[in-house]
Design a protein around this motif. Structure first.
Motif, PDB file in Angstrom:
ATOM      1  N   GLY A  42       0.607  -1.240   0.012  1.00  0.00           N
ATOM      2  CA  GLY A  42       0.015   0.104  -0.148  1.00  0.00           C
ATOM      3  C   GLY A  42       0.637   1.478   0.204  1.00  0.00           C
ATOM      4  O   GLY A  42       0.377   2.260   0.293  1.00  0.00           O
ATOM      5  N   THR A  43       1.990   1.312  -0.302  1.00  0.00           N
ATOM      6  CA  THR A  43       2.971   2.313  -0.213  1.00  0.00           C
ATOM      7  C   THR A  43       2.606   3.250  -1.389  1.00  0.00           C
ATOM      8  O   THR A  43       2.937   2.730  -2.622  1.00  0.00           O
ATOM      9  N   LEU A  44       2.073   4.406  -1.171  1.00  0.00           N
ATOM     10  CA  LEU A  44       1.579   5.239  -2.074  1.00  0.00           C
ATOM     11  C   LEU A  44       2.528   5.664  -2.993  1.00  0.00           C
ATOM     12  O   LEU A  44       2.610   5.710  -4.373  1.00  0.00           O
ATOM     13  N   GLU A  45       3.784   6.063  -2.547  1.00  0.00           N
ATOM     14  CA  GLU A  45       4.966   6.514  -3.496  1.00  0.00           C
ATOM     15  C   GLU A  45       5.286   5.334  -4.415  1.00  0.00           C
ATOM     16  O   GLU A  45       5.666   5.493  -5.563  1.00  0.00           O
ATOM     17  N   GLU A  46       5.432   4.371  -4.022  1.00  0.00           N
ATOM     18  CA  GLU A  46       5.795   3.072  -4.928  1.00  0.00           C
ATOM     19  C   GLU A  46       4.879   2.667  -5.862  1.00  0.00           C
ATOM     20  O   GLU A  46       5.042   2.216  -7.086  1.00  0.00           O
ATOM     21  N   LEU A  47       3.587   3.275  -5.545  1.00  0.00           N
ATOM     22  CA  LEU A  47       2.226   2.846  -6.706  1.00  0.00           C
ATOM     23  C   LEU A  47       1.910   4.085  -7.542  1.00  0.00           C
ATOM     24  O   LEU A  47       0.989   4.013  -8.438  1.00  0.00           O
ATOM     25  N   ARG A  48       2.735   5.143  -7.458  1.00  0.00           N
ATOM     26  CA  ARG A  48       2.498   6.303  -8.319  1.00  0.00           C
ATOM     27  C   ARG A  48       2.978   6.094  -9.847  1.00  0.00           C
ATOM     28  O   ARG A  48       3.843   5.346 -10.095  1.00  0.00           O
ATOM     29  N   CYS A  49       2.620   6.722 -10.561  1.00  0.00           N
ATOM     30  CA  CYS A  49       2.550   6.696 -12.041  1.00  0.00           C
ATOM     31  C   CYS A  49       4.090   7.229 -12.267  1.00  0.00           C
ATOM     32  O   CYS A  49       4.555   6.703 -13.345  1.00  0.00           O
ATOM     33  N   ASP A  50       4.816   8.065 -11.547  1.00  0.00           N
ATOM     34  CA  ASP A  50       6.145   8.311 -11.691  1.00  0.00           C
ATOM     35  C   ASP A  50       7.157   7.723 -11.088  1.00  0.00           C
ATOM     36  O   ASP A  50       8.275   7.932 -11.060  1.00  0.00           O
ATOM     37  N   ALA A  51       6.721   6.454 -10.279  1.00  0.00           N
ATOM     38  CA  ALA A  51       7.724   5.585  -9.803  1.00  0.00           C
ATOM     39  C   ALA A  51       8.309   4.642 -10.438  1.00  0.00           C
ATOM     40  O   ALA A  51       7.749   4.476 -11.526  1.00  0.00           O
ATOM     41  N   ARG A  52       9.528   4.338 -10.079  1.00  0.00           N
ATOM     42  CA  ARG A  52      10.267   3.410 -10.889  1.00  0.00           C
ATOM     43  C   ARG A  52      10.897   2.285  -9.803  1.00  0.00           C
ATOM     44  O   ARG A  52      11.097   2.508  -8.959  1.00  0.00           O
ATOM     45  N   ASP A  53      10.926   1.153 -10.574  1.00  0.00           N
ATOM     46  CA  ASP A  53      11.863   0.120  -9.724  1.00  0.00           C
ATOM     47  C   ASP A  53      12.999  -0.316 -11.025  1.00  0.00           C
ATOM     48  O   ASP A  53      12.826  -0.103 -12.283  1.00  0.00           O
ATOM     49  N   GLU A  54      13.994  -0.876 -10.688  1.00  0.00           N
ATOM     50  CA  GLU A  54      15.056  -1.553 -11.465  1.00  0.00           C
ATOM     51  C   GLU A  54      15.327  -2.818 -11.589  1.00  0.00           C
ATOM     52  O   GLU A  54      15.668  -3.267 -10.249  1.00  0.00           O
ATOM     53  N   ARG A  55      15.222  -3.471 -12.342  1.00  0.00           N
ATOM     54  CA  ARG A  55      15.793  -5.038 -12.387  1.00  0.00           C
ATOM     55  C   ARG A  55      16.578  -5.339 -13.493  1.00  0.00           C
ATOM     56  O   ARG A  55      16.730  -4.483 -14.540  1.00  0.00           O
ATOM     57  N   GLU A  56      17.530  -6.461 -13.431  1.00  0.00           N
ATOM     58  CA  GLU A  56      18.313  -6.721 -14.378  1.00  0.00           C
ATOM     59  C   GLU A  56      17.334  -7.581 -15.618  1.00  0.00           C
ATOM     60  O   GLU A  56      16.247  -7.855 -15.530  1.00  0.00           O
ATOM     61  N   ARG A  57      17.776  -7.049 -16.864  1.00  0.00           N
ATOM     62  CA  ARG A  57      17.329  -7.643 -17.985  1.00  0.00           C
ATOM     63  C   ARG A  57      16.497  -9.198 -17.893  1.00  0.00           C
ATOM     64  O   ARG A  57      15.678  -9.476 -18.401  1.00  0.00           O
ATOM     65  N   ALA A  58      17.569  -9.852 -17.383  1.00  0.00           N
ATOM     66  CA  ALA A  58      17.222 -11.261 -17.208  1.00  0.00           C
ATOM     67  C   ALA A  58      16.242 -11.732 -15.922  1.00  0.00           C
ATOM     68  O   ALA A  58      15.879 -12.816 -16.018  1.00  0.00           O
ATOM     69  N   ASP A  59      15.994 -10.819 -15.173  1.00  0.00           N
ATOM     70  CA  ASP A  59      15.306 -11.071 -13.923  1.00  0.00           C
ATOM     71  C   ASP A  59      14.036 -11.705 -14.115  1.00  0.00           C
ATOM     72  O   ASP A  59      13.284 -11.177 -15.235  1.00  0.00           O
ATOM     73  N   THR A  60      13.465 -12.543 -13.503  1.00  0.00           N
ATOM     74  CA  THR A  60      12.139 -13.142 -13.540  1.00  0.00           C
ATOM     75  C   THR A  60      11.494 -13.117 -12.164  1.00  0.00           C
ATOM     76  O   THR A  60      12.300 -13.356 -10.952  1.00  0.00           O
ATOM     77  N   ASP A  61      10.244 -12.652 -12.186  1.00  0.00           N
ATOM     78  CA  ASP A  61       9.801 -12.377 -10.605  1.00  0.00           C
ATOM     79  C   ASP A  61       8.306 -12.652 -10.707  1.00  0.00           C
ATOM     80  O   ASP A  61       7.670 -12.326 -11.935  1.00  0.00           O
ATOM     81  N   HIS A  62       7.569 -13.100  -9.728  1.00  0.00           N
ATOM     82  CA  HIS A  62       6.004 -13.424  -9.513  1.00  0.00           C
ATOM     83  C   HIS A  62       5.427 -11.992  -9.403  1.00  0.00           C
ATOM     84  O   HIS A  62       4.197 -11.816  -9.714  1.00  0.00           O
ATOM     85  N   THR A  63       6.014 -10.849  -9.386  1.00  0.00           N
ATOM     86  CA  THR A  63       5.476  -9.459  -9.129  1.00  0.00           C
ATOM     87  C   THR A  63       5.657  -8.727 -10.626  1.00  0.00           C
ATOM     88  O   THR A  63       5.195  -7.642 -10.549  1.00  0.00           O
ATOM     89  N   ILE A  64       6.268  -9.306 -11.479  1.00  0.00           N
ATOM     90  CA  ILE A  64       6.474  -8.343 -12.657  1.00  0.00           C
ATOM     91  C   ILE A  64       5.890  -9.102 -14.111  1.00  0.00           C
ATOM     92  O   ILE A  64       6.050 -10.321 -14.226  1.00  0.00           O
ATOM     93  N   GLY A  65       5.059  -8.306 -14.729  1.00  0.00           N
ATOM     94  CA  GLY A  65       4.412  -8.820 -15.849  1.00  0.00           C
ATOM     95  C   GLY A  65       4.680  -7.584 -16.690  1.00  0.00           C
ATOM     96  O   GLY A  65       5.571  -6.758 -16.818  1.00  0.00           O
ATOM     97  N   PHE A  66       3.886  -7.187 -17.681  1.00  0.00           N
ATOM     98  CA  PHE A  66       3.835  -6.021 -18.671  1.00  0.00           C
ATOM     99  C   PHE A  66       2.619  -6.048 -19.502  1.00  0.00           C
ATOM    100  O   PHE A  66       1.545  -6.851 -19.648  1.00  0.00           O
ATOM    101  N   ARG A  67       2.593  -4.969 -20.537  1.00  0.00           N
ATOM    102  CA  ARG A  67       1.726  -4.867 -21.474  1.00  0.00           C
ATOM    103  C   ARG A  67       2.316  -3.989 -22.785  1.00  0.00           C
ATOM    104  O   ARG A  67       3.615  -3.801 -22.429  1.00  0.00           O
ATOM    105  N   CYS A  68       1.503  -4.099 -23.637  1.00  0.00           N
ATOM    106  CA  CYS A  68       2.368  -3.514 -24.992  1.00  0.00           C
ATOM    107  C   CYS A  68       1.558  -2.127 -25.202  1.00  0.00           C
ATOM    108  O   CYS A  68       0.427  -1.875 -25.023  1.00  0.00           O
ATOM    109  N   CYS A  69       2.289  -1.426 -26.353  1.00  0.00           N
ATOM    110  CA  CYS A  69       1.964  -0.299 -26.762  1.00  0.00           C
ATOM    111  C   CYS A  69       2.180  -0.475 -28.507  1.00  0.00           C
ATOM    112  O   CYS A  69       2.834  -1.181 -28.770  1.00  0.00           O
ATOM    113  N   SER A  70       1.582   0.563 -29.182  1.00  0.00           N
ATOM    114  CA  SER A  70       1.664   0.474 -30.499  1.00  0.00           C
ATOM    115  C   SER A  70       1.199   1.977 -31.187  1.00  0.00           C
ATOM    116  O   SER A  70       0.685   2.820 -30.196  1.00  0.00           O
ATOM    117  N   GLY A  71       1.489   2.192 -32.267  1.00  0.00           N
ATOM    118  CA  GLY A  71       1.003   3.572 -33.064  1.00  0.00           C
ATOM    119  C   GLY A  71       2.065   4.472 -32.770  1.00  0.00           C
ATOM    120  O   GLY A  71       3.175   4.313 -31.962  1.00  0.00           O
TER     121      GLY A  71
END
Length: 290
Positions: free
Chosen positions: A261-290
């Motif tokens: 529930g940490t509001l700072e971590e859930l903001r639109c301008d917040a970020r986390d950093e992971r290694e490119r090869a990392d996998t985790d049950h808390t990380i997913g994705f969505r796609c963009c186009s156009g």
């Protein structure tokens, strides 16, 4: 006809002809990294709102009535680009795996990635991934940055990054790029839903919530139709510290169910950093186009 009237008529006619010519030539109102939009060329370089002959012309993957538009499963952002309504689901990712995508087709910085499979089985799987929710309707997690990139490319899309494509500066301002624009309604919202509700958006839970159902609708924003931009799972973004390989740091956005529930971590301008090869049950994705 008086001379002034004829002059105005000629001016209007010239302006209309110029506008028609620009449209027919796909005048790069929103240029896409130097690509020239040529309807019929099938090079997928025409942007949202530009004329097209077929969907193969459009970076949005949908040519409707001669104009590039967002597909039904994506949301149009500021009449400019498209973003997936939900995080990519396990079902959608399994369909991608069933197409037997070629790992050899990856860019050099992803050459380490010998498989697109979920990293949730076997002795080398991270312990948190062995217990991830695997049901079809849950978000695809325990996939690395390269897996996510390959999925998006296979659908004529991309990982969200710079507007209209390309990576964002890794150390650049958080208030930039497609993902931030969509989450914050072009900077107007701190959290996708405005006043953030950690319960509704699964920002203080124990596991992922399904995507695209009534539960997800409770966490809709910053644009109508977008779900779980804040909470549920962090989402890979096209913003990495280098182009060397597995150890490059890449950004994730949006916070996740384990954000407590940490509001700072859930903001639109917040970020986390992971290694490119990392996998985790808390990380997913969505796609963009156009």
């Amino acid at each position: 006809m008086r001379a002034s009237t004829r002059a105005r008529a000629r001016a209007r006619g010239g302006a209309a002809a110029l506008a028609a010519a620009l449209l027919s030539a796909c005048s790069l109102v929103r240029p896409l990294h130097g690509l020239t939009c040529e309807p019929g060329a099938g090079d997928a370089s025409c942007l949202y709102g530009q004329p097209c002959d077929a969907s193969a012309d459009c970076t949005t993957a949908a040519c409707t009535e001669g104009v590039c538009q967002c597909p039904a499963d994506m949301v149009t952002i500021e009449s400019s680009f498209c973003i997936d309504r939900t995080e990519v689901s396990n079902a959608a990712y399994r369909a991608f795996l069933a197409m037997r995508p070629d790992v050899a087709a990856q860019e050099p910085f992803c050459s380490f990635n010998g498989s697109f499979d979920f990293d949730d089985t076997g002795p080398d799987a991270p312990p948190v991934c062995t217990t991830r929710r695997k049901e079809d309707e849950h978000p695809a997690t325990c996939v690395d940055w390269c897996d996510a990139r390959a999925f998006c490319k296979s659908h004529g899309k991309r990982l969200c990054g710079e507007r209209h494509g390309g990576p964002l500066p890794f150390r650049g301002a958080m208030a930039q790029g497609e993902w931030f624009d969509a989450c914050s309604k072009h900077g107007a919202l701190a959290h996708a839903t405005g006043e953030f509700d950690a319960l509704q958006c699964n920002g203080d839970g124990t596991e992922t919530a399904p995507v695209g159902d009534d539960t997800s609708l409770a966490c809709e924003g910053g644009y109508l139709g977008l779900q779980h931009m804040s909470g549920n799972v962090r989402e890979w973004e096209d913003a990495c510290s280098g182009d060397v390989g597995s150890g490059d740091l890449c950004r994730t956005r949006g916070g996740a169910f384990d954000s407590e529930g940490t509001l700072e971590e859930l903001r639109c301008d917040a970020r986390d950093e992971r290694e490119r090869a990392d996998t985790d049950h808390t990380i997913g994705f969505r796609c963009c186009s156009g």
